[in-house]
Scaffold this active site. Structure first.
Site, PDB file in Angstrom:
ATOM      1  N   CYS A 340       0.802  -1.229   0.000  1.00  0.00           N
ATOM      2  CA  CYS A 340       0.000   0.000   0.000  1.00  0.00           C
ATOM      3  C   CYS A 340       0.840   1.288   0.000  1.00  0.00           C
ATOM      4  CB  CYS A 340      -0.990   0.025   1.162  1.00  0.00           C
ATOM      5  SG  CYS A 340      -1.450  -1.558   1.821  1.00  0.00           S
ATOM      6  N   ARG A 369       7.376 -10.444   6.133  1.00  0.00           N
ATOM      7  CA  ARG A 369       6.907 -10.177   7.486  1.00  0.00           C
ATOM      8  C   ARG A 369       7.740 -11.024   8.435  1.00  0.00           C
ATOM      9  NH1 ARG A 369       0.343  -9.563   6.357  1.00  0.00           N
ATOM     10  NH2 ARG A 369       0.678  -7.886   4.859  1.00  0.00           N
ATOM     11  N   GLN A 387       1.483 -11.180  -2.995  1.00  0.00           N
ATOM     12  CA  GLN A 387       0.024 -11.128  -3.050  1.00  0.00           C
ATOM     13  C   GLN A 387      -0.432 -10.773  -4.454  1.00  0.00           C
ATOM     14  OE1 GLN A 387      -0.930  -8.133  -0.131  1.00  0.00           O
ATOM     15  NE2 GLN A 387      -1.243  -9.656   1.460  1.00  0.00           N
ATOM     16  N   ASP A 389      -2.023  -8.350  -5.122  1.00  0.00           N
ATOM     17  CA  ASP A 389      -2.435  -7.151  -4.409  1.00  0.00           C
ATOM     18  C   ASP A 389      -2.908  -6.081  -5.380  1.00  0.00           C
ATOM     19  OD1 ASP A 389      -2.833  -5.620  -2.227  1.00  0.00           O
ATOM     20  OD2 ASP A 389      -0.716  -5.248  -1.785  1.00  0.00           O
ATOM     21  N   HIS A 391      -4.637  -1.760  -5.435  1.00  0.00           N
ATOM     22  CA  HIS A 391      -5.239  -0.605  -4.794  1.00  0.00           C
ATOM     23  C   HIS A 391      -5.953   0.210  -5.851  1.00  0.00           C
ATOM     24  CE1 HIS A 391      -2.142  -1.854  -1.919  1.00  0.00           C
ATOM     25  NE2 HIS A 391      -3.084  -1.545  -1.050  1.00  0.00           N
ATOM     26  N   LYS A 470     -15.461  -3.045   5.182  1.00  0.00           N
ATOM     27  CA  LYS A 470     -14.795  -4.028   4.326  1.00  0.00           C
ATOM     28  C   LYS A 470     -15.718  -5.196   3.994  1.00  0.00           C
ATOM     29  CE  LYS A 470     -12.949  -6.687   8.172  1.00  0.00           C
ATOM     30  NZ  LYS A 470     -11.858  -7.432   8.746  1.00  0.00           N
ATOM     31  N   HIS A 516      -8.334  -1.180  -0.850  1.00  0.00           N
ATOM     32  CA  HIS A 516      -7.343  -2.265  -0.840  1.00  0.00           C
ATOM     33  C   HIS A 516      -8.105  -3.509  -1.271  1.00  0.00           C
ATOM     34  CE1 HIS A 516      -4.701  -0.066   2.141  1.00  0.00           C
ATOM     35  NE2 HIS A 516      -5.869   0.458   2.442  1.00  0.00           N
TER      36      HIS A 516
HETATM   37 ZN   LIG Z   1      -3.292  -2.344   0.789  1.00  0.00          ZN
END
Ligand SMILES: [Zn+2]
Ligand SMILES: [Zn+2]
Length: 662
Positions: A340, A369, A387, A389, A391, A470, A516
């Site tokens: 992000c 992580r 991910q 991922d 946005h 969410k 997200h």
């Molecule tokens: Zn994010």
């Protein structure tokens, strides 16, 4: 005596004397309800049936149909376990015994580790105690008296728990089963009224544990068990555990040659060639889904100066979960744990007009992580992962439309994989950032989007993140387990922190909203779920090896190689089994490797320019020309055909093969 008013869930109310136990309310409603009652919710708080009602209150009786019941029931079973252990093994020290998603456990300090025979004896004792229908009694003890009592019994852990959990209280709650000679434990409660309510439980295994999970503390034995309201549910769960063991992705990952680990890179997978193929197939599939839907793929840095993490707030709240490194100038930096903040910097590097929105970034670069070594497990808990991922930067009025697009993508992906899913909408929590009006408008847009997408959803009031509402998705795998994977999260907080804006039609600056979103979540964890879902037998479009060519003898090797080359040129993933083994053995091996197609080639096939096709589940399909086989296979790949995976995978040999007998 002073009367109080009790309000029931149907809105009706009744007047009872102050001090009336909630059990009497259940009895007043119906004898059936009184029999089924396990506990009660009084003004939103879960309490025992013996709880005395002192003032006006709303009361709901908890039965085995209530969502609160199972954790309470399992925690009560953990006490039953502790009662059995302390009776059979005097001198045992009790730690804690919580309910878990799968059952319960209890930690003990014992003279010697438990052996399987001990578990059998303990379970037998638990059944005895359950049959005697012994009462769980809540007793309020003066705090000092309780501490002295447990200290004298040689239970310093309980003294420590009382110290930590009841600071400033004059009295603490202790629970007995039957009486304090039979069993006594310090616990906040609540519990089922008596052991007779506990009908279906099973002890599963033991493991080594430490008090508070800290290896510097006393070693303990953790006993795991599970409990259900009926034998039928218990049996189904035990079958699921057995089935899950067979499908364990760590075991299948090794057997199918997908990935491995090394102690020098804890929590980071080494993807072998087949695993890499599977990974890339999923990564490219996700690109095929996202790029035509308005996403652009980006790559942002892996390591950032701490200034970024201070701006995002991760430095103060999340630093211990990130790998920190030092730059050549001594500057403090950290490996990214999420994409992000990088996407915010990228977005903010340009001025954006409302005409450009939504802007959608997709990124698959690695994240790190710093998970504790003790929690790492296969691909499901790792330190390095990627991910699918993304946005989306949108104007507030675009939220509904964007979420609806996203829901359709989620739908498409899980349909392609043959998995069912359940959306859960999490709304504004008690502590939140931003304006209530903006939250209300956003929540209304999410609900409308779910309705327009025709998705029945579970409403989890107050379960949103503090920065926005969410939608999370639970997917259900082939053996009925639920996994949370896809997520769609609105964010009002980060656009403020990173000053993310667009120029509106009115020529002034406005704040964007960030969404997200991920559909798989982490590739690593999702691949683990897929391996277990398919039991390693991937559908044709995902299989790392889609077909293996099996020459009957050495003189068919050259023809076999030409078949392999033609199929490879046509875009299929194909191997040639060149070993000097019997054809029956080669077929068996290919079955065990769960290869969708086995193509047997011998004299007849070499002369005709054909292959004898054997499908992993269906068995022999007869001879086909190479072109015909390519056309058939490609059709199934394009359709993402998952039919064969619905059939129970064959472990040994497979259907009787005419080819194998040749
Ligand atoms: Zn994010
Ligand atoms: Zn308890």
């Amino acid at each position: 005596m002073n009367q109080i008013t009790v309000t029931l869930p149907d809105g009706s109310s009744r007047s009872v004397p102050a001090g009336t136990p909630v059990r009497a309310i259940a009895e007043g409603i119906s004898p059936n309800l009184a029999r089924a009652a396990l506990a009660a919710i009084v003004d939103g708080r879960l309490v025992d049936l013996t709880h005395p009602l002192q003032r006006d209150a709303s009361v709901r009786i908890v039965t085995d149909k209530s969502p609160e019941a199972l954790p309470l029931y399992r925690h009560s079973t953990a006490h039953l376990l502790a009662a059995a252990v302390t009776n059979l093994f005097p001198g045992t020290q009790c730690g804690i015994g919580p309910a878990t998603d799968e059952g319960f456990f209890y930690d003990f300090i014992v003279e010697r580790p438990f052996v399987p025979e001990d578990l059998e004896a303990i379970e037998k004792k638990m059944k005895e105690l359950a049959q005697q229908d012994l009462v769980y009694e809540r007793q309020m003890w003066p705090r000092d008296e309780a501490k002295a009592f447990f200290a004298k019994r040689g239970e310093p852990l309980k003294v420590q728990l009382i110290d930590e959990k009841t600071e400033g209280q004059k009295e603490v709650s202790c629970y007995t089963i039957k009486d304090k000679e039979t069993f006594i434990d310090f616990c906040v409660g609540p519990h089922v009224p008596s052991t007779g309510k506990l009908k279906a439980f099973k002890l599963l295994n033991t493991s080594n544990a430490y008090w508070k999970g800290d290896a510097r503390n006393a070693p303990m034995q953790r006993v795991y068990g599970t409990a259900f309201f009926s034998d039928k549910d218990l049996k189904a769960h035990l079958t699921q555990i057995e089935e899950a063991k067979k499908r364990d992705h760590r075991k299948l990952g090794r057997e199918l040659g997908l990935f491995t680990f090394h102690q020098w890179a804890p929590g980071a997978a080494f993807w072998r060639d087949k695993g890499t193929t599977l990974y890339n197939t999923l990564a490219n599939y996700m690109r095929d889904v996202l790029l035509p839907n308005g996403y652009v793929e980006v790559k942002t840095p892996i390591i950032y100066n701490k200034a970024l993490w201070e701006t995002s707030g991760h430095w103060s709240h999340y630093r211990q979960n990130m790998f920190q490194v030092q730059g050549s100038e001594g500057e403090e930096m950290a490996l990214k744990a999420m994409n992000c903040p990088g996407h915010y910097l990228l977005y903010a590097s340009d001025v954006h007009s409302y005409r450009e929105l939504p802007i959608r970034f997709h990124e698959q670069t690695p994240l790190h992580r710093n998970e504790l070594a003790g929690v790492l497990s296969g691909l499901t808990r790792v330190r390095q992962f990627s991910q699918d991922d993304g946005h989306c930067f949108v104007m507030p009025e675009q939220i509904g439309e964007e979420v609806e697009r996203l829901l359709k993508l989620v739908q498409r992906v899980y349909d392609d994989l043959g998995m069912t899913y359940q959306p859960k909408l999490g709304t504004r929590p008690p502590e939140f950032l931003g304006e209530i009006d903006a939250w209300n408008r956003a929540e209304a847009q999410l609900k409308e989007a779910l309705d327009r997408a025709g998705m029945a959803y579970q409403l989890n009031e107050g379960d949103g993140a503090f920065y926005g509402p969410k939608i999370d998705f639970d997917v259900t795998d082939a053996i009925g387990r639920k996994w949370q994977c896809a997520t769609i999260q609105l964010d009002y907080a980060m656009p403020e922190r990173f000053d993310l804006k667009y120029i509106g039609a009115d020529n002034t600056e406005h704040r964007v909203v960030v969404i997200h979103r991920a559909i798989f979540g982490s590739f690593e964890r999702f691949i683990a779920i897929l391996i277990e879902h398919y039991a390693g037998a991937f559908p044709l479009w995902l299989a790392p090896v889609q077909a293996v060519v099996l020459p009957i003898s050495d003189r068919h090797l050259a023809y076999g190689a030409s078949v392999r080359d033609r199929l490879t040129a046509a875009g299929l993933r194909v191997e040639l089994d060149e070993r000097q083994e019997k054809i029956g053995f080669k077929i068996r091996e290919a079955q065990l490797q769960k290869v969708p197609y086995m193509l047997v080639v011998g004299d007849r096939e070499a002369a005709d320019g054909t292959v004898s096709v054997r499908e992993r589940v269906v068995g022999d399909l007869g001879g086909k020309t190479v072109d015909q086989f390519v056309a058939d296979a490609k059709l199934r790949i394009d359709e993402k055909d998952t039919t064969s995976i619905k059939v129970e995978p064959i472990e040994q040999g497979g259907p009787e093969s005419a080819v194998a007998r040749r």
